[in-house]
Design a protein around this motif. Structure first.
Motif, PDB file in Angstrom:
ATOM      1  N   LEU B 113       0.838  -1.204   0.000  1.00 58.36           N
ATOM      2  CA  LEU B 113       0.000   0.000   0.000  1.00 58.36           C
ATOM      3  C   LEU B 113       0.869   1.250   0.000  1.00 58.36           C
ATOM      4  CD1 LEU B 113      -2.735   1.418   0.387  1.00 58.36           C
ATOM      5  CD2 LEU B 113      -2.414   1.138   2.816  1.00 58.36           C
ATOM      6  N   TRP B 114       1.903   1.266   0.847  1.00 60.30           N
ATOM      7  CA  TRP B 114       2.740   2.460   0.953  1.00 60.30           C
ATOM      8  C   TRP B 114       3.585   2.642  -0.289  1.00 60.30           C
ATOM      9  CZ3 TRP B 114       0.575   4.883   4.681  1.00 60.30           C
ATOM     10  CH2 TRP B 114      -0.055   4.153   5.679  1.00 60.30           C
ATOM     11  N   SER B 115       4.053   1.540  -0.874  1.00 59.50           N
ATOM     12  CA  SER B 115       4.786   1.658  -2.140  1.00 59.50           C
ATOM     13  C   SER B 115       3.890   2.217  -3.228  1.00 59.50           C
ATOM     14  CB  SER B 115       5.312   0.289  -2.567  1.00 59.50           C
ATOM     15  OG  SER B 115       5.970  -0.342  -1.527  1.00 59.50           O
ATOM     16  N   ASN B 116       2.624   1.753  -3.254  1.00 58.74           N
ATOM     17  CA  ASN B 116       1.688   2.263  -4.255  1.00 58.74           C
ATOM     18  C   ASN B 116       1.491   3.750  -4.107  1.00 58.74           C
ATOM     19  OD1 ASN B 116       0.715   0.538  -6.179  1.00 58.74           O
ATOM     20  ND2 ASN B 116      -0.665  -0.491  -4.773  1.00 58.74           N
ATOM     21  N   ILE B 117       1.340   4.232  -2.849  1.00 63.06           N
ATOM     22  CA  ILE B 117       1.109   5.657  -2.635  1.00 63.06           C
ATOM     23  C   ILE B 117       2.318   6.464  -3.102  1.00 63.06           C
ATOM     24  CG2 ILE B 117       0.799   7.422  -0.863  1.00 63.06           C
ATOM     25  CD1 ILE B 117      -0.827   5.383   0.683  1.00 63.06           C
ATOM     26  N   SER B 118       3.530   5.999  -2.743  1.00 61.87           N
ATOM     27  CA  SER B 118       4.714   6.774  -3.128  1.00 61.87           C
ATOM     28  C   SER B 118       4.914   6.761  -4.635  1.00 61.87           C
ATOM     29  CB  SER B 118       5.950   6.245  -2.406  1.00 61.87           C
ATOM     30  OG  SER B 118       6.166   4.919  -2.757  1.00 61.87           O
ATOM     31  N   ILE B 119       4.653   5.618  -5.283  1.00 62.07           N
ATOM     32  CA  ILE B 119       4.800   5.563  -6.741  1.00 62.07           C
ATOM     33  C   ILE B 119       3.756   6.446  -7.412  1.00 62.07           C
ATOM     34  CG2 ILE B 119       4.546   4.040  -8.732  1.00 62.07           C
ATOM     35  CD1 ILE B 119       5.919   1.931  -7.190  1.00 62.07           C
ATOM     36  N   GLY B 120       2.535   6.475  -6.824  1.00 63.69           N
ATOM     37  CA  GLY B 120       1.505   7.334  -7.388  1.00 63.69           C
ATOM     38  C   GLY B 120       1.899   8.791  -7.341  1.00 63.69           C
ATOM     39  N   ILE B 121       2.410   9.258  -6.185  1.00 63.14           N
ATOM     40  CA  ILE B 121       2.859  10.650  -6.057  1.00 63.14           C
ATOM     41  C   ILE B 121       3.963  10.935  -7.058  1.00 63.14           C
ATOM     42  CG2 ILE B 121       4.056  12.252  -4.527  1.00 63.14           C
ATOM     43  CD1 ILE B 121       2.603  10.933  -2.220  1.00 63.14           C
ATOM     44  N   LYS B 122       4.885   9.987  -7.167  1.00 62.47           N
ATOM     45  CA  LYS B 122       6.044  10.184  -8.044  1.00 62.47           C
ATOM     46  C   LYS B 122       5.634  10.296  -9.502  1.00 62.47           C
ATOM     47  CE  LYS B 122       9.543   8.720 -10.283  1.00 62.47           C
ATOM     48  NZ  LYS B 122       9.847  10.119 -10.313  1.00 62.47           N
ATOM     49  N   VAL B 123       4.796   9.372  -9.945  1.00 61.69           N
ATOM     50  CA  VAL B 123       4.388   9.367 -11.358  1.00 61.69           C
ATOM     51  C   VAL B 123       3.557  10.609 -11.677  1.00 61.69           C
ATOM     52  CG1 VAL B 123       2.927   8.170 -13.006  1.00 61.69           C
ATOM     53  CG2 VAL B 123       4.528   6.908 -11.657  1.00 61.69           C
ATOM     54  N   PHE B 124       2.661  10.992 -10.733  1.00 66.82           N
ATOM     55  CA  PHE B 124       1.865  12.204 -10.934  1.00 66.82           C
ATOM     56  C   PHE B 124       2.773  13.408 -11.122  1.00 66.82           C
ATOM     57  CE2 PHE B 124       0.866  15.777  -8.034  1.00 66.82           C
ATOM     58  CZ  PHE B 124       0.109  16.512  -8.924  1.00 66.82           C
ATOM     59  N   ALA B 125       3.737  13.570 -10.207  1.00 67.98           N
ATOM     60  CA  ALA B 125       4.592  14.759 -10.266  1.00 67.98           C
ATOM     61  C   ALA B 125       5.433  14.760 -11.526  1.00 67.98           C
ATOM     62  CB  ALA B 125       5.475  14.824  -9.025  1.00 67.98           C
ATOM     63  N   SER B 126       5.979  13.581 -11.907  1.00 64.88           N
ATOM     64  CA  SER B 126       6.863  13.577 -13.080  1.00 64.88           C
ATOM     65  C   SER B 126       6.092  13.868 -14.353  1.00 64.88           C
ATOM     66  CB  SER B 126       7.585  12.249 -13.245  1.00 64.88           C
ATOM     67  OG  SER B 126       7.566  11.506 -12.140  1.00 64.88           O
ATOM     68  N   LEU B 127       4.922  13.236 -14.527  1.00 64.95           N
ATOM     69  CA  LEU B 127       4.210  13.450 -15.789  1.00 64.95           C
ATOM     70  C   LEU B 127       3.650  14.858 -15.876  1.00 64.95           C
ATOM     71  CD1 LEU B 127       2.559  10.013 -16.253  1.00 64.95           C
ATOM     72  CD2 LEU B 127       4.486  10.975 -17.421  1.00 64.95           C
ATOM     73  N   PHE B 128       3.180  15.400 -14.728  1.00 67.66           N
ATOM     74  CA  PHE B 128       2.702  16.781 -14.761  1.00 67.66           C
ATOM     75  C   PHE B 128       3.862  17.739 -15.025  1.00 67.66           C
ATOM     76  CE2 PHE B 128       0.928  20.595 -12.536  1.00 67.66           C
ATOM     77  CZ  PHE B 128      -0.024  20.838 -13.497  1.00 67.66           C
ATOM     78  N   ALA B 129       5.040  17.418 -14.486  1.00 67.07           N
ATOM     79  CA  ALA B 129       6.211  18.256 -14.753  1.00 67.07           C
ATOM     80  C   ALA B 129       6.577  18.216 -16.222  1.00 67.07           C
ATOM     81  CB  ALA B 129       7.390  17.795 -13.903  1.00 67.07           C
ATOM     82  N   ALA B 130       6.479  17.022 -16.840  1.00 71.13           N
ATOM     83  CA  ALA B 130       6.804  16.927 -18.261  1.00 71.13           C
ATOM     84  C   ALA B 130       5.831  17.766 -19.078  1.00 71.13           C
ATOM     85  CB  ALA B 130       6.749  15.471 -18.710  1.00 71.13           C
ATOM     86  N   PHE B 131       4.529  17.697 -18.718  1.00 67.71           N
ATOM     87  CA  PHE B 131       3.545  18.486 -19.455  1.00 67.71           C
ATOM     88  C   PHE B 131       3.787  19.974 -19.251  1.00 67.71           C
ATOM     89  CE2 PHE B 131      -0.523  20.622 -19.915  1.00 67.71           C
ATOM     90  CZ  PHE B 131      -0.843  20.229 -21.185  1.00 67.71           C
ATOM     91  N   MET B 132       4.067  20.373 -18.016  1.00 67.65           N
ATOM     92  CA  MET B 132       4.276  21.789 -17.758  1.00 67.65           C
ATOM     93  C   MET B 132       5.536  22.295 -18.440  1.00 67.65           C
ATOM     94  SD  MET B 132       1.675  22.583 -16.453  1.00 67.65           S
ATOM     95  CE  MET B 132       1.533  24.161 -15.711  1.00 67.65           C
ATOM     96  N   ALA B 133       6.549  21.392 -18.539  1.00 64.22           N
ATOM     97  CA  ALA B 133       7.759  21.790 -19.250  1.00 64.22           C
ATOM     98  C   ALA B 133       7.451  22.106 -20.701  1.00 64.22           C
ATOM     99  CB  ALA B 133       8.804  20.682 -19.159  1.00 64.22           C
TER     100      ALA B 133
END
Lengths: 175, 143
Positions: B113-133
């Protein structure tokens, strides 16, 4: 099974159109259609996890590609050389023949479609629930048995995004 | 990017909360139902990308700024590494140190569960950062 083969043929046609068409926008759209067909294939092969990931990533990638294509000028190189094209076609045919020969050798050795080997994986399937207590076996394998792979994957995404941000940002920074 | 028409804005305002809740539930229940950190994270990034497309980039940047995106990105990947390193207390890298719990409950499956939460935060931030870039930096340079 007929639906599966129909979708596969649809995907091949979409890929050919995406490569061969001159217009970048229609190329991006046919890539999107191909990805949606792939997600339906995953659903038919009863892999809902993969289908969800495929749909969502396809939508996101489509938005990004559209953003790139719509705002940019069309930069496709149109001119071709006649001798170069003959050379490229000959080389392509030779490598296609080599691929067919080796693929026919390899596919004879491979297990049948729908009957995978399952040496290590059988243990994951039979004992995975007792070991990890997670009902979704796919997540259990990703984050319990093969967590190293997932850590490497996360590192790759992190490095790629940091690299993209560094390249794309407008202002430089004094070090 | 000023945003789109009134129709798109209204529909977005109606749907955004549902998509957000659905993506969070896909992350949290990744070990019980199909889905997981990656799919939920991409969906969460799609929520903010929809916000950018419908209302313009300023609205989304007021909620999650550029600095916040990079902080969330680092937090996600470091917390996943943290979960892996905390396994050393039990003996080895990636040891499942959490209590397993009873199956089919939310708090079951140990660290999954905790790995899922951290991976979710990570993937959200990276893909949104790529779009914003793509969305911010080029526009700033052109105009």
């Amino acid at each position: 099974m007929i639906l599966l083969y129909g979708l596969l043929i649809f995907m091949i046609i979409g890929a050919v159109i995406a490569i061969e068409t001159k217009d970048l926008l229609s190329s991006v759209i046919s890539v999107g259609a191909m990805g949606l067909a792939l997600s339906i294939v995953f659903l038919l092969l009863s892999a809902p996890d993969l289908a969800i990931v495929q749909v969502v990533v396809e939508v996101l990638a489509l938005i990004m590609m559209l953003r790139l294509v719509v705002t940019r000028e069309d930069v496709t190189v149109a001119h071709r050389y006649r001798y170069g094209e003959v050379f490229a076609t000959t080389i392509g045919l030779i490598f296609f023949g080599v691929f067919i020969v080796f693929a026919s050798i390899v596919f004879k050795e491979m297990p049948e479609f729908g009957n995978p080997l399952l040496r290590v994986s059988r243990q994951y399937i039979t004992e995975g629930f007792d070991i990890s207590h997670a009902a979704n076996i796919v997540t259990a394998i990703l984050l319990e048995f093969r967590a190293y792979d997932t850590l490497g994957e996360a590192t790759v995404i992190f490095a790629a995004i940091v690299g993209a941000l560094v390249i794309l940002r407008g202002k430089g920074r004094n070090i | 990017m000023k945003g789109m028409t009134l129709i798109v804005k209204t529909i977005t305002r109606l749907l955004l909360g549902f998509i957000f809740v659905f993506s969070v539930s896909i992350i949290l229940f990744g070990h019980i139902t199909p889905g997981g950190g990656f799919a939920g994270g991409v969906m969460l990034a799609c929520v903010f990308i929809l916000l950018v497309l419908a209302f313009g980039k300023k609205t989304a940047l007021d909620i999650v700024s550029e600095k916040a995106i990079s902080i969330w990105d680092s937090v996600g990947s470091l917390s996943f590494l943290e979960i892996a390193l905390l396994g050393f207390f039990g003996g080895f890298f990636f040891k499942d140190f959490f209590s397993k719990g009873s199956p089919l409950k939310l708090f079951s499956g140990g660290t999954i569960l905790w790995s899922n939460i951290s991976i979710g935060i990570k993937v959200f931030a990276s893909l949104f950062a790529a779009f914003m870039a793509l969305a911010i930096f080029r526009v700033r340079r052109e105009r």
